[in-house]
Write an enzyme that holds these catalytic residues in place. Sequence first.
Site, PDB file in Angstrom:
ATOM      1  N   HIS A 232     -48.211  46.962  57.786  1.00  0.00           N
ATOM      2  CA  HIS A 232     -48.289  46.855  59.239  1.00  0.00           C
ATOM      3  C   HIS A 232     -49.307  47.856  59.745  1.00  0.00           C
ATOM      4  CE1 HIS A 232     -47.130  46.688  63.457  1.00  0.00           C
ATOM      5  NE2 HIS A 232     -46.645  45.512  63.160  1.00  0.00           N
TER       6      HIS A 232
ATOM      7  N   ASP B 274     -41.548  39.899  59.048  1.00  0.00           N
ATOM      8  CA  ASP B 274     -41.812  38.540  58.592  1.00  0.00           C
ATOM      9  C   ASP B 274     -41.316  38.274  57.177  1.00  0.00           C
ATOM     10  OD1 ASP B 274     -42.965  37.707  60.928  1.00  0.00           O
ATOM     11  OD2 ASP B 274     -44.912  38.517  60.389  1.00  0.00           O
TER      12      ASP B 274
END
Length: 430
Positions: A307, A365
């Site tokens: 991320h 996700d």
Amino acid sequence: MADNKPAILSVFGKEIELPVLTPTAGPDCLDIRKLYGQGDVFTYDPGFTSTASCESTITFIDGDKGELWYRGYPIEQLADNSNYLEVCYLLLYGELPNESQLKDFVARVTNHTMVHEQMHNFFRGFRRDAHPMATMVGVVGAMSAFYHDSTDIGDPWQREVASIRLIAKLPTIAAMAYKYSIGQPFVYPNNELDYASNFLNMCFSVPAAKYTVDPALAKAMDRIFTLHADHEQNASTSTVRLAGSSGANPFACIAAGIACLWGPAHGGANQAALEMLQEIGTVDQIPEYIRRAKDKDDPFRLMGFGHRVYKNFDPRAKVMKESADEVLDLLGIENNETLKVAKELEKIALEDEYFVERKLYPNVDFYSGIILSAMGFPTSMFTPIFALSRTVGWISQWKEMLSDPQNKIGRPRQLYVGADKRDYVPVANR
Ligand code: CMC
């Protein structure tokens, strides 16, 4: 903002004072707005890794601590104690609603769940095999043609109506995109059901058979919506703000956000992550995929890992992992092959030096796809579900931008490295 001493920047022998702005939380910001005027230089920051593009009061992320707050409330508390529509209210209006405010808000959203009947025909113009995200980009963009009476962004009432319409209709549109892609009839919203149950009903019920929404699955769905509701100035939110900064109407702006979200580095990662797990197939194949992820000559990346902001863990992933365990338990899915691959991949990656060094952890996700797949959604519906959840965040950010007196059209500059000025050469002489 605290009274800071300005930072001094020395540019070509000239000292320029840059005011230092102190936020409620997060690092101080150097105010470079007058830098070009005073120093005749731009700043260069591709990917905006060091640039705050706006002032905002909505969402805060501390990437080192792995924290995410909506209006100051930690995501874990909201995921455990609140529900999606209450969170929508919080994001839109800044405070948690009291009982009557919540009742009124839920009623307003519920009253707008149907889409204009003519939109059914509009859907039918798409190919049946279109990806639901492709359909959604088109249909949401077209909402400005169906709801022209809420496109005047200068009118606060119209802005409000457009916001409620978007939050209310996105589940209907996502479910219609799904039904259309599998050749089943559209299911009208049922306003007796709560937001998440209504979405599940529109996706999974058919006229020929009775379908009852499992409240535990509806709760898990609602949690997925809550965890995805906003995430500060990410790519799609910045897209919505940039589109909105020109005065574009809200439906066009949200369609732009959906288009941006679709990319596999962003919202499309949930589909890509599950497809990757399926492609890996069996636990014994994992080392080969880990090797490929580390190989700089191979474009392959472990989807659902890493991320831009979280460098410790993704707090949404923590909650999502708990939810995944609950849903799989509820559905009696003990250890199918995809799940085994996911668990083993997570373990290996968390211990592997390459991933540890680069602070690459499973993100939201990685787990959301496992839950959605267990619920019966095909991978193509994962990103549309992300889009419908994020709509409230996009709208809140768009509204905040419009009411900011400092708002001006977004217009980045560039570091031009193309050809120098040259004279046109007629085609016969080239
Ligand atoms: N697999 C393998 N290596 C990776 C990965 C990955 N998933 N992510 C980053 N790296 C490596 C990258 O190669 C680079 O290595 P080096 O320093 O040796 O060149 C280093 O880690 C830093 O990567 P980066 O590309 O500079 O990081 P970024 O902040 O630009 O990218 C990201 C963040 C999320 C786009 C990236 O981690 C990625 O592509 N992840 C996979 C896609 C994904 O899961 N996206 C969902 C994000 S969460 C949901 C959302 O907010 O949309």
